[in-house]
Design a protein around this motif. Structure first.
Motif, short mmCIF file in Angstrom:
data_model
loop_
_atom_site.label_atom_id
_atom_site.label_comp_id
_atom_site.label_asym_id
_atom_site.label_seq_id
_atom_site.Cartn_x
_atom_site.Cartn_y
_atom_site.Cartn_z
N ARG A 42 43.33 38.15 39.30
CA ARG A 42 41.92 38.53 39.38
C ARG A 42 41.75 39.99 38.98
NH1 ARG A 42 41.12 38.11 45.53
NH2 ARG A 42 42.96 39.44 45.29
N ILE A 43 40.57 40.31 38.48
CA ILE A 43 40.22 41.71 38.24
C ILE A 43 39.42 42.20 39.44
CG2 ILE A 43 38.85 43.30 36.84
CD1 ILE A 43 39.52 41.61 34.41
N LEU A 44 39.91 43.25 40.07
CA LEU A 44 39.21 43.84 41.22
C LEU A 44 38.24 44.90 40.70
CD1 LEU A 44 42.24 44.35 43.66
CD2 LEU A 44 40.82 42.30 43.31
N VAL A 45 36.98 44.73 41.01
CA VAL A 45 35.95 45.67 40.57
C VAL A 45 35.54 46.49 41.79
CG1 VAL A 45 33.73 45.93 39.39
CG2 VAL A 45 35.18 43.96 38.89
N GLY A 46 36.28 47.56 42.00
CA GLY A 46 36.13 48.35 43.22
C GLY A 46 37.29 48.06 44.15
N LEU A 47 38.06 49.10 44.50
CA LEU A 47 39.20 48.93 45.40
C LEU A 47 38.85 49.38 46.81
CD1 LEU A 47 42.21 50.24 43.26
CD2 LEU A 47 41.23 47.95 43.34
N ALA A 98 49.22 39.87 32.38
CA ALA A 98 49.19 40.27 33.78
C ALA A 98 48.34 39.30 34.61
CB ALA A 98 48.64 41.70 33.91
N LEU A 99 47.20 38.91 34.06
CA LEU A 99 46.32 37.97 34.77
C LEU A 99 46.96 36.58 34.84
CD1 LEU A 99 42.91 39.06 33.23
CD2 LEU A 99 43.58 39.30 35.63
N ALA A 100 47.56 36.13 33.75
CA ALA A 100 48.18 34.80 33.73
C ALA A 100 49.34 34.70 34.71
CB ALA A 100 48.65 34.47 32.32
N ARG A 101 50.07 35.80 34.87
CA ARG A 101 51.20 35.81 35.80
C ARG A 101 50.79 35.98 37.25
NH1 ARG A 101 55.43 39.80 32.54
NH2 ARG A 101 56.34 38.19 31.19
N GLY A 102 49.54 36.34 37.47
CA GLY A 102 49.10 36.61 38.83
C GLY A 102 49.67 37.90 39.36
N ALA A 103 49.93 38.83 38.46
CA ALA A 103 50.59 40.08 38.83
C ALA A 103 49.62 41.08 39.44
CB ALA A 103 51.25 40.70 37.60
N MET A 151 36.72 29.34 29.69
CA MET A 151 37.42 29.94 30.83
C MET A 151 36.74 31.23 31.25
SD MET A 151 41.34 31.37 31.02
CE MET A 151 41.89 32.29 32.46
N ARG A 152 36.60 31.43 32.53
CA ARG A 152 36.04 32.68 33.05
C ARG A 152 37.11 33.45 33.81
NH1 ARG A 152 29.84 32.03 35.29
NH2 ARG A 152 28.91 31.28 33.34
N ILE A 153 37.17 34.75 33.55
CA ILE A 153 38.12 35.60 34.25
C ILE A 153 37.58 35.86 35.66
CG2 ILE A 153 39.30 37.83 34.26
CD1 ILE A 153 40.08 35.98 31.95
N PRO A 154 38.38 35.61 36.70
CA PRO A 154 37.90 35.87 38.07
C PRO A 154 37.67 37.37 38.30
CG PRO A 154 39.86 34.46 38.07
CD PRO A 154 39.72 35.01 36.69
N LEU A 155 36.49 37.70 38.75
CA LEU A 155 36.12 39.07 39.08
C LEU A 155 35.82 39.14 40.57
CD1 LEU A 155 33.61 39.80 36.18
CD2 LEU A 155 36.01 40.47 36.26
N VAL A 156 36.47 40.07 41.26
CA VAL A 156 36.24 40.26 42.69
C VAL A 156 35.63 41.64 42.91
CG1 VAL A 156 37.28 40.33 44.98
CG2 VAL A 156 38.20 38.77 43.25
N TYR A 157 34.37 41.65 43.36
CA TYR A 157 33.66 42.90 43.57
C TYR A 157 33.84 43.38 45.00
CZ TYR A 157 31.16 41.69 39.25
OH TYR A 157 30.84 41.36 37.95
#
Length: 222
Positions: free
Chosen positions: A62-67, A92-97, A1-7
């Motif tokens: 998702r993890i946001l890398v830069g807001l 937090a990631l599993a819940r989509g929070a 599994m890969r954690i979604p990262l959004v740059y």
């Protein structure tokens, strides 16, 4: 599994261009619009030396890398945005929070995103230092027993080039974990009011982190 990262666009362009990037926790945004301004000033301080800030957040699994600016406003103005440390991150990631990140969860995110530097004024929940190859620049010294037990070096950033070399040497020796760097706090902070002092510490630490990341990038271009 890969954690979604959004740059963010700025961070993605910086990584592609080989520019230094400094991760920042987003927990300060939970305190409201005034601290959102502190977060913006902190990002600007990272940019002084040519480094690029990447404030970390969690949103919709998702993890946001830069807001973005809209992310800043949303995190700062939405009531009840929780704070997620490293141990809270999986749920937090599993819940989509939506969640703001602490130093420890930002450390995890920086490691996943391939970022080499994290700036955090507080170090209270930094318990995963041995697991991530990320240099952590902070305003206060973490627990020395914790650092010793995890084999994590500690240095003051009096000479950014020397510290950059020490960080790279630490990793070249095969150590998988972090390298902690303390940033000198400006003397004016000691006599300032609490809010003003906190902002000065965050901004001053970020400027040191940006300078160190820039010095490292110059010594060891990607």
């Amino acid at each position: 599994m890969r954690i979604p990262l959004v740059y963010s666009e700025e961070v993605a362009e910086a990584i592609t261009a080989g520019q230094p990037v400094v991760a920042l926790p987003s927990s300060v945004l939970r305190s409201g619009p005034d601290d959102a301004e502190t977060a913006r000033l902190t990002e600007d301080a990272v940019r002084v030396s040519g480094s690029v800030p990447a404030t970390i957040g969690v949103d919709k699994g998702r993890i946001l890398v830069g807001l973005s600016e809209s992310d800043f406003e949303r995190f700062a103005c939405t009531p009840g945005v929780p704070q997620a440390g490293a141990r809270d991150l999986p749920v937090a990631l599993a819940r989509g929070a939506t969640a703001a990140t602490t130093a420890s969860s930002s450390l995890v995110a920086a490691g996943l995103a391939g970022l080499r530097f994290l700036c955090s004024a507080e170090t209270g929940d930094l318990v995963r230092l041995a697991a991530h190859r990320v240099a952590v620049v902070c305003a206060e010294t973490p627990d020395l027993d914790l650092l010793e037990s995890q084999g994590v070096p500690l240095a003051c950033c009096d000479d950014p080039v020397l510290v950059a070399r020490a960080i790279e040497t630490h990793w070249a020796l095969g150590h998988p974990g972090s390298f902690v760097v303390t940033a000198p706090v400006p003397p004016a902070v000691d006599s300032a009011g609490t809010t003003k002092a906190t902002r000065a510490v965050r901004v001053g630490t970020a400027e040191v982190a940006g300078g160190l990341a820039a010095a490292h990038a110059k010594e060891y271009p990607s």
